[in-house]
Design a protein around this motif. Structure first.
Motif, PDB file in Angstrom:
ATOM      1  N   ASP A 258      34.307  41.589  33.652  1.00  0.00           N
ATOM      2  CA  ASP A 258      33.712  40.256  33.619  1.00  0.00           C
ATOM      3  C   ASP A 258      34.409  39.268  34.566  1.00  0.00           C
ATOM      4  N   GLY A 259      35.239  39.765  35.482  1.00  0.00           N
ATOM      5  CA  GLY A 259      35.874  38.886  36.473  1.00  0.00           C
ATOM      6  C   GLY A 259      37.150  38.224  35.985  1.00  0.00           C
ATOM      7  N   THR A 260      37.617  38.615  34.810  1.00  0.00           N
ATOM      8  CA  THR A 260      38.894  38.084  34.343  1.00  0.00           C
ATOM      9  C   THR A 260      39.971  39.161  34.513  1.00  0.00           C
ATOM     10  N   MET A 261      41.184  38.812  34.158  1.00  0.00           N
ATOM     11  CA  MET A 261      42.283  39.771  34.299  1.00  0.00           C
ATOM     12  C   MET A 261      42.820  40.098  32.910  1.00  0.00           C
ATOM     13  N   LEU A 262      42.869  41.376  32.637  1.00  0.00           N
ATOM     14  CA  LEU A 262      43.350  41.831  31.333  1.00  0.00           C
ATOM     15  C   LEU A 262      44.862  41.941  31.388  1.00  0.00           C
ATOM     16  N   ILE A 263      45.567  41.174  30.549  1.00  0.00           N
ATOM     17  CA  ILE A 263      47.033  41.208  30.624  1.00  0.00           C
ATOM     18  C   ILE A 263      47.661  41.906  29.418  1.00  0.00           C
ATOM     19  N   ALA A 270      41.669  33.903  33.078  1.00  0.00           N
ATOM     20  CA  ALA A 270      40.769  33.660  34.203  1.00  0.00           C
ATOM     21  C   ALA A 270      41.583  33.611  35.488  1.00  0.00           C
ATOM     22  N   VAL A 271      41.076  34.246  36.551  1.00  0.00           N
ATOM     23  CA  VAL A 271      41.762  34.233  37.845  1.00  0.00           C
ATOM     24  C   VAL A 271      40.753  33.820  38.919  1.00  0.00           C
ATOM     25  N   PRO A 272      41.201  33.145  39.977  1.00  0.00           N
ATOM     26  CA  PRO A 272      40.244  32.633  40.957  1.00  0.00           C
ATOM     27  C   PRO A 272      39.790  33.671  41.979  1.00  0.00           C
ATOM     28  N   ILE A 273      39.459  34.877  41.527  1.00  0.00           N
ATOM     29  CA  ILE A 273      38.856  35.875  42.421  1.00  0.00           C
ATOM     30  C   ILE A 273      37.829  36.641  41.613  1.00  0.00           C
ATOM     31  N   SER A 274      36.882  37.258  42.312  1.00  0.00           N
ATOM     32  CA  SER A 274      35.917  38.047  41.562  1.00  0.00           C
ATOM     33  C   SER A 274      35.738  39.431  42.172  1.00  0.00           C
ATOM     34  N   LYS A 275      35.893  39.498  43.516  1.00  0.00           N
ATOM     35  CA  LYS A 275      35.602  40.775  44.197  1.00  0.00           C
ATOM     36  C   LYS A 275      36.776  41.743  44.131  1.00  0.00           C
ATOM     37  N   ARG A 276      37.059  42.246  43.008  1.00  0.00           N
ATOM     38  CA  ARG A 276      38.066  43.302  42.888  1.00  0.00           C
ATOM     39  C   ARG A 276      37.474  44.402  42.024  1.00  0.00           C
ATOM     40  N   THR A 277      37.856  45.608  42.349  1.00  0.00           N
ATOM     41  CA  THR A 277      37.348  46.740  41.588  1.00  0.00           C
ATOM     42  C   THR A 277      37.871  46.657  40.155  1.00  0.00           C
ATOM     43  N   GLU A 278      36.976  46.941  39.238  1.00  0.00           N
ATOM     44  CA  GLU A 278      37.375  46.937  37.832  1.00  0.00           C
ATOM     45  C   GLU A 278      38.515  47.940  37.630  1.00  0.00           C
ATOM     46  N   GLY A 279      39.527  47.530  36.932  1.00  0.00           N
ATOM     47  CA  GLY A 279      40.661  48.418  36.660  1.00  0.00           C
ATOM     48  C   GLY A 279      41.772  48.320  37.688  1.00  0.00           C
ATOM     49  N   SER A 280      41.527  47.643  38.834  1.00  0.00           N
ATOM     50  CA  SER A 280      42.597  47.567  39.843  1.00  0.00           C
ATOM     51  C   SER A 280      43.735  46.674  39.354  1.00  0.00           C
ATOM     52  N   GLU A 281      44.943  47.019  39.804  1.00  0.00           N
ATOM     53  CA  GLU A 281      46.132  46.281  39.366  1.00  0.00           C
ATOM     54  C   GLU A 281      46.182  44.914  40.049  1.00  0.00           C
ATOM     55  N   LEU A 282      46.557  43.897  39.293  1.00  0.00           N
ATOM     56  CA  LEU A 282      46.662  42.546  39.847  1.00  0.00           C
ATOM     57  C   LEU A 282      48.020  41.955  39.486  1.00  0.00           C
ATOM     58  N   LEU A 283      48.509  41.103  40.395  1.00  0.00           N
ATOM     59  CA  LEU A 283      49.721  40.348  40.105  1.00  0.00           C
ATOM     60  C   LEU A 283      49.412  38.894  40.432  1.00  0.00           C
ATOM     61  N   SER A 357      45.500  25.972  34.297  1.00  0.00           N
ATOM     62  CA  SER A 357      44.116  26.130  34.733  1.00  0.00           C
ATOM     63  C   SER A 357      43.990  27.333  35.659  1.00  0.00           C
ATOM     64  N   ALA A 358      42.819  27.927  35.670  1.00  0.00           N
ATOM     65  CA  ALA A 358      42.580  29.113  36.498  1.00  0.00           C
ATOM     66  C   ALA A 358      42.841  28.780  37.964  1.00  0.00           C
ATOM     67  N   ALA A 359      42.539  27.542  38.370  1.00  0.00           N
ATOM     68  CA  ALA A 359      42.704  27.148  39.769  1.00  0.00           C
ATOM     69  C   ALA A 359      44.172  27.164  40.195  1.00  0.00           C
ATOM     70  N   ASP A 360      45.094  27.029  39.257  1.00  0.00           N
ATOM     71  CA  ASP A 360      46.522  27.060  39.588  1.00  0.00           C
ATOM     72  C   ASP A 360      47.109  28.466  39.522  1.00  0.00           C
ATOM     73  N   THR A 361      46.244  29.435  39.327  1.00  0.00           N
ATOM     74  CA  THR A 361      46.693  30.829  39.251  1.00  0.00           C
ATOM     75  C   THR A 361      46.550  31.436  40.648  1.00  0.00           C
ATOM     76  N   VAL A 362      47.652  31.867  41.239  1.00  0.00           N
ATOM     77  CA  VAL A 362      47.630  32.398  42.610  1.00  0.00           C
ATOM     78  C   VAL A 362      47.701  33.915  42.566  1.00  0.00           C
ATOM     79  N   VAL A 363      46.744  34.557  43.227  1.00  0.00           N
ATOM     80  CA  VAL A 363      46.722  36.018  43.251  1.00  0.00           C
ATOM     81  C   VAL A 363      47.626  36.512  44.388  1.00  0.00           C
ATOM     82  N   LEU A 364      48.578  37.378  44.062  1.00  0.00           N
ATOM     83  CA  LEU A 364      49.514  37.901  45.064  1.00  0.00           C
ATOM     84  C   LEU A 364      49.103  39.305  45.509  1.00  0.00           C
ATOM     85  N   GLU A 365      49.599  39.674  46.690  1.00  0.00           N
ATOM     86  CA  GLU A 365      49.388  41.054  47.156  1.00  0.00           C
ATOM     87  C   GLU A 365      50.247  41.981  46.306  1.00  0.00           C
ATOM     88  N   THR A 366      49.693  43.122  45.935  1.00  0.00           N
ATOM     89  CA  THR A 366      50.525  44.078  45.166  1.00  0.00           C
ATOM     90  C   THR A 366      50.963  45.222  46.054  1.00  0.00           C
TER      91      THR A 366
END
Ligand SMILES: Nc1ncnc2c1ncn2[C@@H]1O[C@H](COP(=O)(O)OP(=O)(O)OP(=O)(O)O)[C@@H](O)[C@H]1O
Ligand SMILES: [Mg+2]
Length: 366
Positions: A258-263, A270-283, A357-366
């Protein structure tokens, strides 16, 4: 302070590094690096000990030759040019003043080495000393000066011959905090007045954020990120940058459908990205000043993230208080909040909610 005069008319210069590298035996002090320093720019090389900052300066100054690559000054290849002819000035951390010479003679030294006439030497030294606030100190010896004053002599000796580029290697490293901050202001003022291109080295991130047009963050012989202080702080590329520049909360998890990140089990943010494969690792990263501490039953706005937990530590550090909350799913999230009186502060063990807020959440390269 004196306005800029004919002395040191700002003819700013550029430096371009093309695939420059330095290998010492089995140590890659600097891996092949491309870097452009712009006219009148204040560029800071920031990074931990051993990351290659001094190596990079030495290569530009010509104190050491590169293993590969080329160095261009205003587009002209100076890789083989002897150091003296490059017109690059250096200010050192340990001042490197000559102890038996007076302040005047120390500052005059580069002009004498260039065989300038006595009258010009007197004029230029007088003006350089005035610029660094040392008029009246001409006849003292370095040992009769404070650390800050010695550093000013080091700076005067560098600017006196109007070098094309000024490089400073941890020039304030030996000074205490207050003096360091004062000298930061003075170096910035000099930069504005002279309009010279400056390459500055520090391992102090606050100094880098405060002084620079751009920061080149180095990590073990490589550029980790090059950008404005804002870019490094608000859009760090990866974990190393996020942790080196400022304080950060790091949270890892997996992208969910659903475009969120399971922690954690049944816990998503909520994270400010949507185009990631389901199940991919996020930091992701959140800065402590963007985290709020609220009551467990406080309503959260639509784009808000929150986690429940209890206060683990709270440190009052004057204007702000740093509160670390251990969340129910085992994370430690730190918030930096405006300080209030002791009776109103959240006590250790208190049940609270951390929210951001989701907008203050920065997605980093893993
Ligand atoms: N002359 C040398 N011979 C061998 N190795 C060297 C030499 N000079 C530097 N190195 C190595 O190259 C790496 C980068 O060193 P450098 O002095 O550029 O780091 P730095 O970022 O300036 O560190 P610091 O913040 O401690 O001054 C280090 O691992 C260092 O040990
Ligand atoms: Mg160094």
């Amino acid at each position: 302070m004196r306005p800029a005069t004919s002395f040191n008319t700002p003819t700013a210069h550029t430096i371009t590094l093309k695939g420059i590298s330095k290998i010492y035996g089995s140590v890659a002090a600097l891996q092949p690096t491309d870097l452009g320093v712009e006219k009148s720019e204040f560029l800071t090389l920031l990074g931990p000990s051993g990351s290659g900052k001094t190596t990079l300066l030495n290569l530009i100054a010509g104190a050491t030759g590169p293993t590969t690559g080329a160095i261009l000054l205003d587009g002209r290849d100076i890789t083989q040019t002897p150091p003296r002819e490059r017109g690059i000035g250096m200010v050192f951390q340990n001042y490197a003043l000559m102890p038996h010479m007076t302040v005047f003679e120390n500052v005059a030294y580069p002009l004498r080495a260039r065989r300038q006439p006595t009258k010009i030497i007197r004029e230029k030294v007088t003006e350089a000393l005035e610029r660094v606030g040392l008029t009246g100190f001409e006849d003292r010896k370095p040992r009769q000066l404070s650390g800050g004053q010695q550093q000013r002599v080091g700076i005067a000796r560098c600017i006196v011959y109007s070098p094309a580029i000024i490089m400073m290697d941890e020039p304030l490293g030996a000074l205490d905090k207050n003096l360091r901050e004062q000298m930061q202001g003075e170096i910035k003022r000099l930069h504005r007045e002279l309009g010279t291109t400056i390459i500055y080295v520090t391992h102090d991130q606050e100094e880098a954020l405060n002084m620079s047009d751009r920061i080149c963050l180095m990590a073990v012989g490589k550029v980790a990120q090059l950008g404005t202080p804002d870019e490094l702080y608000f859009q760090p590329r990866n974990r190393f940058v996020a942790e080196f520049v400022g304080e950060s909360n790091l949270i890892s998890g997996q992208m969910s459908g659903d475009g969120t990140m399971l922690i954690a089990q049944n816990q998503s943010i909520a994270v400010p990205i949507s185009k990631r494969t389901e199940g991919s690792e996020l930091l992701v990263m959140v800065r402590p000043e963007n985290v709020r501490i609220c009551s467990i039953d406080e309503p959260i706005e639509a784009a808000g993230n929150f986690l429940n937990g209890k206060v683990a530590t709270s440190s009052f550090i004057g204007g702000t208080t740093r509160v670390t909350v251990e969340t129910e799913n085992g994370l430690n999230i730190t918030a930096k909040v405006m300080s209030v009186r002791a009776e109103s502060r959240r006590k250790t063990g208190a049940k609270v909610r951390v929210a951001w807020s989701a907008a203050d959440t920065v997605v980093l390269e893993t």
